[in-house]
Design a protein around this motif. Structure first.
Motif, PDB file in Angstrom:
ATOM      1  N   PRO A  43       0.815  -1.505  -0.208  1.00 12.10           N
ATOM      2  CA  PRO A  43      -0.042   0.072  -0.077  1.00 12.10           C
ATOM      3  C   PRO A  43       0.826   1.157  -0.001  1.00 12.10           C
ATOM      4  O   PRO A  43       0.341   2.323  -0.730  1.00 12.10           O
ATOM      5  N   GLU A  44       2.161   1.204   0.587  1.00 10.36           N
ATOM      6  CA  GLU A  44       3.037   2.358   0.677  1.00 10.36           C
ATOM      7  C   GLU A  44       3.274   2.937  -0.666  1.00 10.36           C
ATOM      8  O   GLU A  44       3.426   3.903  -1.168  1.00 10.36           O
ATOM      9  N   TYR A  45       3.859   1.713  -1.547  1.00 12.62           N
ATOM     10  CA  TYR A  45       4.264   2.126  -2.627  1.00 12.62           C
ATOM     11  C   TYR A  45       3.360   2.244  -3.933  1.00 12.62           C
ATOM     12  O   TYR A  45       3.430   2.872  -4.956  1.00 12.62           O
ATOM     13  N   ALA A  46       2.072   1.649  -3.672  1.00 15.02           N
ATOM     14  CA  ALA A  46       1.110   1.523  -4.600  1.00 15.02           C
ATOM     15  C   ALA A  46       0.406   3.211  -4.874  1.00 15.02           C
ATOM     16  O   ALA A  46      -0.199   3.557  -5.847  1.00 15.02           O
ATOM     17  N   GLU A  47       0.724   3.804  -3.755  1.00 12.72           N
ATOM     18  CA  GLU A  47      -0.007   5.222  -4.083  1.00 12.72           C
ATOM     19  C   GLU A  47       1.231   6.250  -4.037  1.00 12.72           C
ATOM     20  O   GLU A  47       0.945   7.590  -3.943  1.00 12.72           O
ATOM     21  N   SER A  48       2.480   5.810  -4.237  1.00 17.24           N
ATOM     22  CA  SER A  48       3.412   6.752  -4.312  1.00 17.24           C
ATOM     23  C   SER A  48       4.013   6.949  -5.884  1.00 17.24           C
ATOM     24  O   SER A  48       4.573   6.036  -6.554  1.00 17.24           O
ATOM     25  N   SER A  49       3.757   7.979  -6.349  1.00 21.27           N
ATOM     26  CA  SER A  49       4.413   8.484  -7.765  1.00 21.27           C
ATOM     27  C   SER A  49       5.750   8.310  -7.896  1.00 21.27           C
ATOM     28  O   SER A  49       6.275   7.650  -8.887  1.00 21.27           O
ATOM     29  N   ASP A  50       6.578   8.554  -7.081  1.00 17.77           N
ATOM     30  CA  ASP A  50       7.935   8.364  -6.921  1.00 17.77           C
ATOM     31  C   ASP A  50       8.513   6.848  -7.091  1.00 17.77           C
ATOM     32  O   ASP A  50       9.226   6.455  -7.744  1.00 17.77           O
ATOM     33  N   GLN A  57      11.621   2.867 -14.191  1.00 18.44           N
ATOM     34  CA  GLN A  57      13.278   3.095 -14.364  1.00 18.44           C
ATOM     35  C   GLN A  57      14.005   1.649 -14.324  1.00 18.44           C
ATOM     36  O   GLN A  57      14.592   1.183 -15.141  1.00 18.44           O
ATOM     37  N   VAL A  58      13.724   0.824 -13.440  1.00 22.28           N
ATOM     38  CA  VAL A  58      14.353  -0.402 -12.997  1.00 22.28           C
ATOM     39  C   VAL A  58      13.866  -1.272 -14.381  1.00 22.28           C
ATOM     40  O   VAL A  58      14.711  -2.165 -14.907  1.00 22.28           O
ATOM     41  N   VAL A  59      12.521  -1.381 -14.683  1.00 20.18           N
ATOM     42  CA  VAL A  59      12.142  -2.160 -15.806  1.00 20.18           C
ATOM     43  C   VAL A  59      12.625  -1.636 -16.960  1.00 20.18           C
ATOM     44  O   VAL A  59      13.097  -2.771 -18.020  1.00 20.18           O
ATOM     45  N   ALA A  60      12.824  -0.232 -17.101  1.00 13.41           N
ATOM     46  CA  ALA A  60      13.414   0.131 -18.515  1.00 13.41           C
ATOM     47  C   ALA A  60      14.787  -0.316 -18.398  1.00 13.41           C
ATOM     48  O   ALA A  60      15.316  -0.739 -19.689  1.00 13.41           O
ATOM     49  N   THR A  61      15.619  -0.469 -17.542  1.00 13.78           N
ATOM     50  CA  THR A  61      17.118  -0.953 -17.391  1.00 13.78           C
ATOM     51  C   THR A  61      17.110  -2.304 -17.723  1.00 13.78           C
ATOM     52  O   THR A  61      18.000  -2.667 -18.675  1.00 13.78           O
ATOM     53  N   HIS A  62      16.180  -3.201 -17.246  1.00 12.70           N
ATOM     54  CA  HIS A  62      16.327  -4.583 -17.731  1.00 12.70           C
ATOM     55  C   HIS A  62      15.784  -4.808 -19.242  1.00 12.70           C
ATOM     56  O   HIS A  62      16.411  -5.422 -19.928  1.00 12.70           O
ATOM     57  N   PHE A  63      14.924  -3.934 -19.365  1.00  8.77           N
ATOM     58  CA  PHE A  63      14.424  -3.952 -21.109  1.00  8.77           C
ATOM     59  C   PHE A  63      15.768  -3.494 -21.927  1.00  8.77           C
ATOM     60  O   PHE A  63      15.684  -4.202 -22.993  1.00  8.77           O
ATOM     61  N   ALA A  64      16.328  -2.820 -21.490  1.00 10.80           N
ATOM     62  CA  ALA A  64      17.515  -2.282 -22.492  1.00 10.80           C
ATOM     63  C   ALA A  64      18.696  -3.356 -22.795  1.00 10.80           C
ATOM     64  O   ALA A  64      18.879  -3.817 -23.675  1.00 10.80           O
TER      65      ALA A  64
END
Length: 77
Positions: A43-50, A57-64
């Motif tokens: 719940p803490e990170y589900a409502e956090s835009s940051d 960003q992590v997914v993008a790094t893995h995708f690259a």
């Protein structure tokens, strides 16, 4: 022994992206192996835009990395 990650090679960019998401999820599970703790924190990170941007960003790094391993899905012929 069978590996959960036999290869970074995928047939399509979409499959590569799905693999990038899986790599990110596995990293979280390996970092925090307690499923109850992960559920308490969700719940803490589900409502956090940051936090959501950080996940992207992590997914993008893995995708690259996966895209590079797949030659950016260019046909060599």
């Amino acid at each position: 022994m069978s590996s959960w990650l036999p290869s970074l090679i995928t047939e399509t960019p979409e499959q590569g992206y799905e693999l990038a998401v899986k790599l990110s999820r596995v990293a979280v599970k390996m970092t925090q192996p307690d499923a109850e703790a992960r559920e308490r924190m969700r719940p803490e990170y589900a409502e956090s835009s940051d936090a959501l941007i950080a996940v992207s960003q992590v997914v993008a790094t893995h995708f690259a990395t996966i895209a590079a391993a797949n030659g950016y899905w260019r046909d060599a012929s």
